[in-house]
Write an enzyme that holds these catalytic residues in place. Structure first.
Site, short mmCIF file in Angstrom:
data_model
loop_
_atom_site.label_atom_id
_atom_site.label_comp_id
_atom_site.label_asym_id
_atom_site.label_seq_id
_atom_site.Cartn_x
_atom_site.Cartn_y
_atom_site.Cartn_z
N TYR A 110 34.92 33.95 36.24
CA TYR A 110 35.08 35.40 36.22
C TYR A 110 33.72 36.07 36.05
O TYR A 110 32.93 35.62 35.22
CB TYR A 110 36.00 35.83 35.07
N GLU A 160 33.10 39.93 36.21
CA GLU A 160 33.19 41.38 36.35
C GLU A 160 31.82 42.02 36.13
O GLU A 160 31.14 41.71 35.15
CB GLU A 160 34.16 41.98 35.34
N ASP A 210 32.12 50.73 60.69
CA ASP A 210 32.92 49.55 60.36
C ASP A 210 32.74 48.56 61.51
O ASP A 210 33.38 48.69 62.56
CB ASP A 210 34.39 49.95 60.19
N THR A 244 33.94 42.95 57.67
CA THR A 244 34.57 41.74 57.17
C THR A 244 33.66 40.60 57.57
O THR A 244 32.72 40.77 58.37
CB THR A 244 35.99 41.54 57.77
N LYS A 302 35.20 37.29 61.12
CA LYS A 302 35.53 37.48 62.54
C LYS A 302 34.40 36.86 63.39
O LYS A 302 34.18 35.67 63.28
CB LYS A 302 35.78 38.96 62.82
N ARG A 350 37.07 34.51 54.74
CA ARG A 350 37.73 35.82 54.70
C ARG A 350 37.17 36.61 53.54
O ARG A 350 37.30 36.19 52.39
CB ARG A 350 39.23 35.66 54.53
N1 DSN Z 1 43.71 42.44 61.36
C1 DSN Z 1 42.41 42.72 61.92
C2 DSN Z 1 42.38 42.53 63.39
O1 DSN Z 1 43.07 41.65 63.86
O2 DSN Z 1 41.69 43.23 64.11
C3 DSN Z 1 41.88 44.05 61.55
O3 DSN Z 1 41.92 44.18 60.18
#
Ligand code: DSN
Length: 436
Positions: free
Chosen positions: A69, A71, A215, A241, A244, A250
């Site tokens: 942890y 924080e 984003d 994120t 991807k 993730r």
């Molecule tokens: N779920 C994602 C996507 O597939 O584009 C976006 O958050």
């Protein structure tokens, strides 16, 4: 790790038990893990937001850091015992700051939605006006959709794509911004296949006195790999994120100007989250390091080449592609009017044929989001396996045949077998079939 080299032999070469602790403690979960590895190995994965994290990323993500942890932030933690975690988080932040050329990075968001939520909380007040691309046109739930916090906490006035070109129309976005005077404009999308002109958004924001939030979740790997422009140096706040096109675990990061750093940090903790997931942060750090290799640049370039090759093949087969093609990793394909099959029916038929994608609304869709007119496909995962233009052509042919025979299980099964055969010739980062 080079994603485009020789595949490993898909035969068992070791007598060691794979996942031995799980075999003893929870064979049921071990079996599900192996089933998922086999699924990801034997199928063509076209969901453009998915990828294969490397063995190194997965080692870090499954590491001892899951126990701790922390924080707070490095050197300002609530609990003791942060001698190592402080080094880890600072290293992850430093890597991201250098790569993206930004003043400040927060690597603690658990995923993209809390990252967006914290960014808005840092720079907006409830009731402020925000402008993001409408979800049915390729935006995201957290960009102002009515049933999401972003549409109820803020006054959301979405912009849309141009009905003729199905692309961003910067003049129209500017006109809307002049009319509604938003406090924030959001750019960055989940189903938009074209290059985004971040500078135009910056100019519009400056003209109307709005903050600019980028984003880049879908295209971060393309930015890092030199294929698309980087908005972070000119955005007030931004998020990505990490799983991807970037190919990490993730998770998510917020990237912002120094003037927003403190507010962003406070918005994450105590604003929205508690303890950070340090095991994920260690995986993010590894993915950031991997993204600086020459192999990653080759991968990013090939992701785009593959998407263009697949688009060309699909056009040849008479499919209608939203905006006419692609400049990035994804294709949004209209299948109802061009081929007489609804998106959900198309994605289910393709899944039976070993080709995994998702149904998707297309701009100005008249159909339901649950069975819309389109499907969304992308090339990151296939490119991570080393597939190139020749495989994309073959895939376009299979998709055409599968969708023309969506009710014919024997044809779909035959294609599934052919897909599986092709997949045996390409490695998957993070999966070693010889261990099964
Ligand atoms: N779920 C994602 C996507 O597939 O584009 C976006 O958050």
């Amino acid at each position: 790790m080079n994603p485009v080299t020789t595949p490993p032999p898909p035969t068992k070469t070791s007598t060691m038990t794979y996942l031995p602790a799980l075999e003893k403690t929870d064979p049921e979960i071990r079996d599900l893990i192996i089933q998922e590895e086999k699924r990801e190995f034997n199928k063509l994965r076209l969901i453009p937001s998915e990828n294969y994290a490397s063995h190194a990323v997965r080692e870090a993500t499954g590491s001892i850091f899951t126990n701790k942890y922390s924080e707070g932030y490095p050197k300002k933690r609530y609990y003791e015992g942060q001698q190592v975690t402080d080094l880890l988080e600072a290293l992850a932040c430093d890597r991201a700051k250098k790569i993206f050329g930004v003043d400040h990075v927060n690597v603690q968001p658990h995923s993209g939605s809390p990252a967006n939520m914290a960014s808005y909380r840092a720079i907006l007040k409830p009731g402020d006006t925000i402008m993001g691309l409408s979800l049915p046109h390729g935006g995201h739930l957290t960009h102002g959709w009515k049933s999401n916090f972003s549409g109820s906490l803020y006054n959301s006035v979405p912009y849309e794509l141009d009905p003729k070109t199905e692309m961003l129309n910067y003049d129209k976005i500017r006109e809307l911004a002049l009319e509604v005077k938003p406090q924030l404009i959001i750019a960055g999308y989940t189903a938009y296949p074209r290059i985004i002109d971040w500078t135009k958004f910056r100019e519009i924001c400056d003209e109307v006195g709005a903050k600019f939030h980028a984003d880049t979740s879908h295209i971060t790997g393309l930015i890092v790999g030199g294929q698309h422009p980087n908005p972070f140096p000119i955005a007030d706040t931004g998020i990505t994120t990490t799983h991807k096109t970037l190919r990490g675990p993730r998770g998510a990061m917020i990237l912002c100007k120094e003037e927003n750093a403190e507010a962003v940090n406070k918005a994450i903790i105590p604003g929205i989250q508690g303890g950070p997931h340090l095991h994920t942060i260690s995986g993010i750090a590894v993915a950031l390091k991997e993204s600086q290799t020459p192999e990653f640049k080759v991968y990013a370039e090939q992701v785009v080449k593959n998407a263009k090759a697949l688009a060309e093949r699909l056009l040849k087969h008479g499919f209608r592609l939203v905006s006419g093609g692609t400049d990035n990793h994804l294709i949004l394909m209209e299948v109802f009017e061009s081929k007489g099959i609804l998106g959900r029916d198309a994605s289910r038929a393709l899944d039976k044929a070993g080709i995994v994608c998702n149904c998707n609304l297309v701009p100005f869709d008249k159909k339901s989001p649950f069975n819309p007119s389109g499907i969304r496909i992308g090339t990151p995962s296939m490119t991570s396996r080393g597939m190139k233009e020749a495989e994309m052509e073959k895939l376009g042919d299979w998709m055409n045949e599968a969708l023309a025979n969506a009710d014919n299980d024997s044809i779909l099964q035959r294609i599934e077998g052919e897909v599986k055969e092709l997949c045996q010739n390409f490695q998957c980062p993070g999966i070693d079939p010889s261990k099964w």
